[in-house]
Design a protein around this motif. Structure first.
Motif, mmCIF file in Angstrom:
data_model
loop_
_atom_site.group_PDB
_atom_site.id
_atom_site.type_symbol
_atom_site.label_atom_id
_atom_site.label_comp_id
_atom_site.label_asym_id
_atom_site.label_seq_id
_atom_site.Cartn_x
_atom_site.Cartn_y
_atom_site.Cartn_z
ATOM 1 N N ALA A 1 -9.179 14.755 0.646
ATOM 2 C CA ALA A 1 -9.037 12.649 0.464
ATOM 3 C C ALA A 1 -10.920 11.411 0.038
ATOM 4 O O ALA A 1 -10.940 10.524 -0.535
ATOM 5 C CB ALA A 1 -8.196 12.177 1.945
ATOM 6 N N LEU B 1 -2.799 11.983 -5.502
ATOM 7 C CA LEU B 1 -4.081 11.427 -4.033
ATOM 8 C C LEU B 1 -4.246 9.800 -5.274
ATOM 9 O O LEU B 1 -4.976 8.972 -5.135
ATOM 10 C CB LEU B 1 -4.730 12.027 -3.362
ATOM 11 C CG LEU B 1 -3.766 12.921 -2.046
ATOM 12 C CD1 LEU B 1 -5.175 12.376 -0.757
ATOM 13 C CD2 LEU B 1 -2.975 11.773 -1.689
ATOM 14 N N GLU C 1 -3.626 6.467 -5.562
ATOM 15 C CA GLU C 1 -4.797 5.625 -4.362
ATOM 16 C C GLU C 1 -4.082 4.894 -3.008
ATOM 17 O O GLU C 1 -4.080 3.883 -2.427
ATOM 18 C CB GLU C 1 -4.976 4.371 -5.650
ATOM 19 C CG GLU C 1 -5.874 5.057 -6.412
ATOM 20 C CD GLU C 1 -6.381 4.073 -7.064
ATOM 21 O OE1 GLU C 1 -7.774 3.971 -7.189
ATOM 22 O OE2 GLU C 1 -6.383 2.300 -7.366
ATOM 23 N N PRO C 2 -3.684 5.893 -2.658
ATOM 24 C CA PRO C 2 -3.203 5.421 -1.091
ATOM 25 C C PRO C 2 -3.639 5.083 0.003
ATOM 26 O O PRO C 2 -4.725 5.253 -0.417
ATOM 27 C CB PRO C 2 -1.536 6.813 -0.954
ATOM 28 C CG PRO C 2 -3.011 8.053 -1.143
ATOM 29 C CD PRO C 2 -3.084 7.592 -2.336
ATOM 30 N N ALA C 3 -2.947 4.442 0.610
ATOM 31 C CA ALA C 3 -4.284 3.802 1.968
ATOM 32 C C ALA C 3 -4.137 4.706 3.499
ATOM 33 O O ALA C 3 -5.431 4.591 3.946
ATOM 34 C CB ALA C 3 -4.030 2.512 2.030
ATOM 35 N N VAL D 1 -7.145 9.284 7.018
ATOM 36 C CA VAL D 1 -5.822 10.707 7.087
ATOM 37 C C VAL D 1 -5.253 10.855 8.541
ATOM 38 O O VAL D 1 -6.050 10.269 9.309
ATOM 39 C CB VAL D 1 -6.714 11.991 6.357
ATOM 40 C CG1 VAL D 1 -6.040 13.741 7.393
ATOM 41 C CG2 VAL D 1 -7.743 12.274 5.225
ATOM 42 N N ASP E 1 0.848 -1.156 0.444
ATOM 43 C CA ASP E 1 0.309 -0.053 0.407
ATOM 44 C C ASP E 1 0.884 1.058 0.028
ATOM 45 O O ASP E 1 1.842 1.358 0.592
ATOM 46 C CB ASP E 1 -0.933 0.017 1.263
ATOM 47 C CG ASP E 1 -1.912 -0.781 0.977
ATOM 48 O OD1 ASP E 1 -2.526 -1.425 -0.208
ATOM 49 O OD2 ASP E 1 -3.067 -0.569 2.178
ATOM 50 N N ARG E 2 0.466 2.643 -0.528
ATOM 51 C CA ARG E 2 0.961 3.598 -0.923
ATOM 52 C C ARG E 2 0.663 4.482 0.370
ATOM 53 O O ARG E 2 -0.287 4.384 1.145
ATOM 54 C CB ARG E 2 0.622 4.382 -2.343
ATOM 55 C CG ARG E 2 2.132 4.204 -3.185
ATOM 56 C CD ARG E 2 0.967 2.604 -3.930
ATOM 57 N NE ARG E 2 -0.302 2.698 -4.185
ATOM 58 C CZ ARG E 2 -1.197 2.099 -3.809
ATOM 59 N NH1 ARG E 2 -0.452 0.437 -4.093
ATOM 60 N NH2 ARG E 2 -2.599 1.735 -4.930
ATOM 61 N N CYS F 1 -9.543 8.349 -1.088
ATOM 62 C CA CYS F 1 -8.137 7.739 0.372
ATOM 63 C C CYS F 1 -9.411 7.923 1.653
ATOM 64 O O CYS F 1 -9.645 7.954 1.714
ATOM 65 C CB CYS F 1 -6.873 8.889 0.006
ATOM 66 S SG CYS F 1 -5.831 8.684 0.891
ATOM 67 N N PHE G 1 -3.072 8.951 3.977
ATOM 68 C CA PHE G 1 -1.996 10.864 3.758
ATOM 69 C C PHE G 1 -2.148 10.262 5.012
ATOM 70 O O PHE G 1 -2.918 11.598 5.921
ATOM 71 C CB PHE G 1 -3.630 11.035 2.843
ATOM 72 C CG PHE G 1 -2.872 12.603 2.933
ATOM 73 C CD1 PHE G 1 -1.329 12.555 2.203
ATOM 74 C CD2 PHE G 1 -3.965 13.497 2.346
ATOM 75 C CE1 PHE G 1 -0.900 14.516 2.019
ATOM 76 C CE2 PHE G 1 -3.164 14.857 1.777
ATOM 77 C CZ PHE G 1 -1.709 14.939 1.851
ATOM 78 N N THR H 1 -10.941 11.435 -3.864
ATOM 79 C CA THR H 1 -10.391 10.745 -4.229
ATOM 80 C C THR H 1 -10.140 9.496 -3.682
ATOM 81 O O THR H 1 -10.045 8.283 -3.840
ATOM 82 C CB THR H 1 -8.748 11.156 -4.493
ATOM 83 O OG1 THR H 1 -8.051 11.424 -2.645
ATOM 84 C CG2 THR H 1 -8.591 12.101 -5.102
#
Ligand code: MCA
Ligand code: AMP
Length: 505
Positions: free
Chosen positions: A119, A97, A101-103, A127, A55-56, A124, A105, A122
């Motif tokens: 978030a 983002l 597609e980060p898990a 946060v 995951d990012r 996400c 932020f 997009t």
């Protein structure tokens, strides 16, 4: 066997135990052992937040020791660290983002509301905040979390980080960097530049790009050295720190500012063993002036986000002004003709290509762009023009890509031009870099207004203000009746650079 880069770092951190890892002027300090333990707590928090291997984790925070611990925690759990320039605006962040597609932020506490909005837009899912005083919800989560001591197993080609670089088409590309890429480069540089546990690196660079994050921090971790962490470059502070430091890494602007200061003497630099410059060309003039004033020859090296460091002047041996030195061990280089693709004879200028374990594996979700720049035989087309002299030293003589480098930050003209062209009354625009005494190159726009339109410089800059990071915004805007074009209709930026050459000098 696991190839997680953090295995090597952790081993070194255990060995170094109570020795300093990061210290700040405000008296904050993490020993190597404390940093290792805190990275496990942060790793526990990341896992509790739902971050899985692969995951990012997107991070836009001000510089702090904890931001480095977050990077380490991310490596520890097999996550993909994705640092973002603190200058990026909401519009720019929305793109990153949406694309990555980060898990999770992680943002600055003051930016939480906007971050949550972006978030949501997009998709996400999480946060958290991280402030510069070890504050924010992420540190609170770490304090509650069960430490995650395990280091998640990774293959050498698994991703460790994604760093966005702007593109010639105006769309930023995420360079995918693996554990092998980062690990091999850190080991090579630590050896080539003679890093040891005795070193204290004066760290004044930002930590969202290759230079300040991977070159400075990974090399320190490899060698068990320590970081003197400064929020930003400030000449007054650097002069106070030099007597207790051993290494400084900087962009050329650091060195032009130091050379312009009367406090630069052999005495103040007597404890220093190494000054490294990179990210943009260091002029021979600055190199020579620095040596004359201090007795230290700056070690200039060459690298890219996509490749980490490739070429470096030697530690022992001549550090030659105006050159970037010799290919680093394990790095292959070739210089090819633009038209034929054949290698050019030594001494001739051509396109610089690089191959080695340091070279990234491609652009995130952009297979076509990847194929254009990363060739089947493993060589990466840097977009820089280079020449090798009769002693094997590489000279970077220009760029085949339309790119401006301002104070070490890359600005792709296309991205700025597209936004200027949106403005009512603009027929077209061209963005160029002009010689700038402080930033090396100054971003400059030449705008052609539509017939009858009334436009001024402040309107153009005002239009860009909320949309583009400050360093990408033109320092000056000029107006012209037309842009010079060649017979193919291509804008001749060289002509513009000549016409406005003296703008900042
Ligand atoms: C700040 N400003 C800039 C820049 N930095 N404008 C253009 N280009 C810049 N680089 C703006 C500020 O917002 C401010 O605007 C005005 O210029 C003066 O700011 P100043 O206080 O003088 O700036 P500073 O805070 O001292 O920053 C200058 C800096 C900094 C120290 C050169 O930009 C910096 O740390 N650059 C390092 C970039 C870097 O790490 N690059 C590595 C990329 P106003 O007054 O209007 O508000 S990695 C890479 O390239 C590869 C892999 C490699 O080889 O390393
Ligand atoms: P980035 O993609 O931000 O990592 O920037 C990489 C680019 O910076 C390279 O392609 C070069 O154009 C430039 N660069 C980095 N180091 C040097 C150097 N020592 N001399 C000249 N250009 C450099």
């Amino acid at each position: 066997m696991s190839h997680n880069l953090f295995e090597t770092f952790a081993e070194r951190m255990r060995d170094r135990g109570a020795a300093d890892f990061i210290t700040t002027r405000e008296g904050r300090r993490y020993s190597h052992g404390e940093a290792l333990a805190e990275s496990a707590r942060l790793a526990g928090a990341l896992i509790a937040l739902g971050v899985q291997p692969g995951d990012r984790v997107a991070v836009q925070v001000d510089k702090s020791p904890e931001a480095i611990l977050l990077y380490l925690a991310c490596l520890r759990i097999g996550g993909v660290y994705l640092p973002l320039n603190t200058g990026y605006t909401g519009d720019e962040i929305r793109y990153f983002l949406g694309d990555a597609e980060p898990a999770l932020f992680v943002c600055r506490p003051a930016a939480e509301e906007e971050a949550r909005r972006i978030a949501r837009e997009t998709g996400c899912p999480a946060v958290e905040t991280l402030g510069t005083a070890a504050d924010g919800s992420l540190m609170a989560a770490a304090a509650r979390a069960t430490p995650h001591e395990t280091i998640v197993a990774r293959e050498a080609d698994d991703l460790a980080a994604i760093l966005y670089t702007s593109g010639t088409t105006g769309r930023s590309k995420g360079a995918m960097l693996t554990h092998r890429n980062l690990g091999s480069n850190a080991a090579t540089l630590a050896k080539a530049w003679h890093f040891s546990a005795e070193d204290r690196l004066i760290h004044a660079l930002p930590i969202f790009h290759t230079h300040g994050l991977f070159v400075a921090c990974n090399v320190t971790l490899m060698a068990g050295s320590s970081l003197r962490f400064l929020p930003k470059f400030d000449a007054d502070v650097i002069f106070e720190e030099l007597p207790r430091g051993t290494v400084l890494m900087g962009v050329p602007t650091f060195y032009t500012r130091l050379v312009a200061d009367d406090r630069l003497t052999p005495e103040v630099t007597a404890n220093m063993r190494l000054f490294v410059s990179g990210s943009a060309p260091l002029t021979a003039e600055t190199h020579e002036a620095f040596e004359a004033r201090t007795g230290h020859a700056i070690l200039e090296r060459y690298g890219m986000t996509e490749t980490n460091m490739n070429i470096s002047n030697p530690y022992d041996g001549a550090r030659r002004a105006g050159t970037v030195g010799l290919p680093l061990p394990g790095v292959e280089m070739r210089i090819t003709d633009r038209e034929t693709g054949e290698e050019v004879p030594r001494g001739e200028i051509g396109m610089l290509q690089i191959r080695g374990p340091n070279v990234f594996i491609g652009y995130w979700r952009m297979p076509e762009k990847t194929r254009e720049e990363l060739l089947e035989d493993g060589f990466f087309i840097t977009g820089d023009l280079a020449m090798v002299d009769d002693q094997g030293y590489v000279h970077i003589v220009g760029r085949d890509k339309d790119l401006v480098i301002s104070g070490g930050y890359n600005v792709y003209p296309k991205e700025v031009e597209q936004l200027i062209d949106e403005l009512d009354g603009v027929a077209e625009s061209a963005v160029i870099g002009l010689p700038h005494p402080d930033f090396g190159e100054g971003v400059t726009a030449v705008v052609v207004p539509r017939a009858g339109a009334e436009l001024d410089e402040s309107q153009v800059i005002g239009h860009l203000a909320g949309r583009l990071a400050k360093y990408k915004q033109p320092k000056r805007v000029f107006f012209a009746d037309a842009l010079p074009r060649n017979t193919m209709g291509k804008v001749q930026k060289n002509e513009l650079r000549k016409a406005y050459h003296n703008t900042y000098q």
